[in-house]
Design a protein around this motif. Structure first.
Motif, PDB file in Angstrom:
ATOM      1  N   MET A   1       0.840  -1.176   0.000  1.00  0.00           N
ATOM      2  CA  MET A   1       0.000   0.000   0.000  1.00  0.00           C
ATOM      3  C   MET A   1       0.888   1.244   0.000  1.00  0.00           C
ATOM      4  SD  MET A   1      -3.027  -1.289  -0.138  1.00  0.00           S
ATOM      5  CE  MET A   1      -4.188  -0.018   0.203  1.00  0.00           C
ATOM      6  N   ILE A   2       0.395   2.297  -0.626  1.00  0.00           N
ATOM      7  CA  ILE A   2       1.156   3.525  -0.821  1.00  0.00           C
ATOM      8  C   ILE A   2       0.467   4.659  -0.061  1.00  0.00           C
ATOM      9  CG2 ILE A   2       1.947   5.176  -2.549  1.00  0.00           C
ATOM     10  CD1 ILE A   2       1.669   2.608  -4.464  1.00  0.00           C
ATOM     11  N   TRP A   3       1.248   5.400   0.689  1.00  0.00           N
ATOM     12  CA  TRP A   3       0.734   6.528   1.467  1.00  0.00           C
ATOM     13  C   TRP A   3       1.170   7.845   0.849  1.00  0.00           C
ATOM     14  CZ3 TRP A   3      -2.637   6.303   5.439  1.00  0.00           C
ATOM     15  CH2 TRP A   3      -2.829   5.070   6.059  1.00  0.00           C
ATOM     16  N   ALA A   4       0.268   8.844   0.946  1.00  0.00           N
ATOM     17  CA  ALA A   4       0.573  10.211   0.525  1.00  0.00           C
ATOM     18  C   ALA A   4      -0.148  11.162   1.468  1.00  0.00           C
ATOM     19  CB  ALA A   4       0.133  10.449  -0.915  1.00  0.00           C
ATOM     20  N   HIS A   5       0.329  12.399   1.548  1.00  0.00           N
ATOM     21  CA  HIS A   5      -0.283  13.356   2.474  1.00  0.00           C
ATOM     22  C   HIS A   5      -0.337  14.749   1.864  1.00  0.00           C
ATOM     23  CE1 HIS A   5       3.391  15.555   3.710  1.00  0.00           C
ATOM     24  NE2 HIS A   5       3.960  14.462   3.240  1.00  0.00           N
ATOM     25  N   THR A   6      -1.171  15.573   2.483  1.00  0.00           N
ATOM     26  CA  THR A   6      -1.280  16.977   2.104  1.00  0.00           C
ATOM     27  C   THR A   6      -1.804  17.767   3.292  1.00  0.00           C
ATOM     28  OG1 THR A   6      -2.016  18.492   0.368  1.00  0.00           O
ATOM     29  CG2 THR A   6      -3.656  16.968   1.233  1.00  0.00           C
ATOM     30  N   ARG A   7      -1.761  19.055   3.173  1.00  0.00           N
ATOM     31  CA  ARG A   7      -2.324  19.975   4.173  1.00  0.00           C
ATOM     32  C   ARG A   7      -3.314  20.856   3.421  1.00  0.00           C
ATOM     33  NH1 ARG A   7      -0.366  25.111   6.714  1.00  0.00           N
ATOM     34  NH2 ARG A   7      -1.154  25.062   8.851  1.00  0.00           N
ATOM     35  N   ILE A   8      -4.578  20.837   3.858  1.00  0.00           N
ATOM     36  CA  ILE A   8      -5.625  21.604   3.172  1.00  0.00           C
ATOM     37  C   ILE A   8      -6.526  22.296   4.185  1.00  0.00           C
ATOM     38  CG2 ILE A   8      -5.644  20.076   1.164  1.00  0.00           C
ATOM     39  CD1 ILE A   8      -8.243  18.848   2.253  1.00  0.00           C
ATOM     40  N   PHE A  27     -12.006   0.085  -6.656  1.00  0.00           N
ATOM     41  CA  PHE A  27     -10.699  -0.565  -6.654  1.00  0.00           C
ATOM     42  C   PHE A  27     -10.283  -1.228  -5.347  1.00  0.00           C
ATOM     43  CE2 PHE A  27     -10.447   3.069  -9.636  1.00  0.00           C
ATOM     44  CZ  PHE A  27     -10.282   2.353 -10.809  1.00  0.00           C
ATOM     45  N   ASP A  28     -11.068  -1.116  -4.306  1.00  0.00           N
ATOM     46  CA  ASP A  28     -10.618  -1.596  -2.993  1.00  0.00           C
ATOM     47  C   ASP A  28     -11.426  -2.794  -2.509  1.00  0.00           C
ATOM     48  OD1 ASP A  28      -9.082  -1.671  -0.680  1.00  0.00           O
ATOM     49  OD2 ASP A  28     -10.387  -0.262   0.375  1.00  0.00           O
ATOM     50  N   HIS A  29     -11.340  -3.879  -3.232  1.00  0.00           N
ATOM     51  CA  HIS A  29     -12.097  -5.076  -2.870  1.00  0.00           C
ATOM     52  C   HIS A  29     -11.547  -5.737  -1.612  1.00  0.00           C
ATOM     53  CE1 HIS A  29     -14.137  -4.468  -6.611  1.00  0.00           C
ATOM     54  NE2 HIS A  29     -12.983  -4.460  -7.247  1.00  0.00           N
ATOM     55  N   THR A  30     -10.304  -5.452  -1.252  1.00  0.00           N
ATOM     56  CA  THR A  30      -9.716  -6.015  -0.036  1.00  0.00           C
ATOM     57  C   THR A  30      -9.893  -5.102   1.172  1.00  0.00           C
ATOM     58  OG1 THR A  30      -7.558  -5.070  -0.554  1.00  0.00           O
ATOM     59  CG2 THR A  30      -7.990  -7.329  -1.329  1.00  0.00           C
ATOM     60  N   PRO A  52      -3.696   1.324  -3.160  1.00  0.00           N
ATOM     61  CA  PRO A  52      -2.919   0.132  -3.531  1.00  0.00           C
ATOM     62  C   PRO A  52      -1.932   0.346  -4.674  1.00  0.00           C
ATOM     63  CG  PRO A  52      -5.165  -0.085  -4.314  1.00  0.00           C
ATOM     64  CD  PRO A  52      -5.098   1.176  -3.501  1.00  0.00           C
ATOM     65  N   GLU A  53      -2.173   1.339  -5.529  1.00  0.00           N
ATOM     66  CA  GLU A  53      -1.309   1.549  -6.692  1.00  0.00           C
ATOM     67  C   GLU A  53      -0.943   3.020  -6.828  1.00  0.00           C
ATOM     68  OE1 GLU A  53      -3.114  -0.077 -10.181  1.00  0.00           O
ATOM     69  OE2 GLU A  53      -3.768  -1.862  -9.110  1.00  0.00           O
ATOM     70  N   ILE A  54       0.298   3.282  -7.165  1.00  0.00           N
ATOM     71  CA  ILE A  54       0.791   4.657  -7.252  1.00  0.00           C
ATOM     72  C   ILE A  54       0.035   5.477  -8.298  1.00  0.00           C
ATOM     73  CG2 ILE A  54       2.661   4.266  -8.899  1.00  0.00           C
ATOM     74  CD1 ILE A  54       4.310   6.117  -6.840  1.00  0.00           C
ATOM     75  N   GLU A  55      -0.443   4.837  -9.348  1.00  0.00           N
ATOM     76  CA  GLU A  55      -1.178   5.554 -10.394  1.00  0.00           C
ATOM     77  C   GLU A  55      -2.436   6.227  -9.847  1.00  0.00           C
ATOM     78  OE1 GLU A  55      -0.319   2.239 -10.725  1.00  0.00           O
ATOM     79  OE2 GLU A  55       1.440   2.569 -11.980  1.00  0.00           O
TER      80      GLU A  55
END
Length: 91
Positions: A1-8, A27-30, A52-55
């Motif tokens: 799994m891929i994590w990303a963050h932001t401040r909004i 896309f998140d069947h699991t 799950p995917e970087i794209e």
């Protein structure tokens, strides 16, 4: 799994949440995707998304990749599977 963050600002959370929920249904069947937050001062919020995917991150404008070590200690679940959230952050 891929994590990303932001401040909004808090008024933009709803649009990110809607995008996340649409992706999760498709896309998140699991049931591993998560959207979490930590409220900062005033009207600012930090958001983290787990996909799950970087794209999939291209849809999240302004988010930057981060590692699991960069995750907050006590976030709030905005959207995603409560059981998965509990496994990662509560136990």
């Amino acid at each position: 799994m891929i994590w990303a963050h932001t401040r909004i600002t808090t008024d933009k959370i709803r649009s990110v949440e809607l995008l996340f929920r649409e992706q999760a249904v498709s896309f998140d069947h699991t049931r591993q995707m998560l959207l979490i937050s930590v409220v900062e001062d005033g009207s600012m919020v930090r958001l983290w998304v787990c996909v799950p995917e970087i794209e999939m991150l291209t849809s999240y404008y302004g988010f930057s990749l981060c590692t699991r070590a960069d995750l907050p200690l006590a976030p709030t679940l905005v959207a995603g599977c409560p059981e998965q959230f509990g496994r990662i952050f509560q136990g």
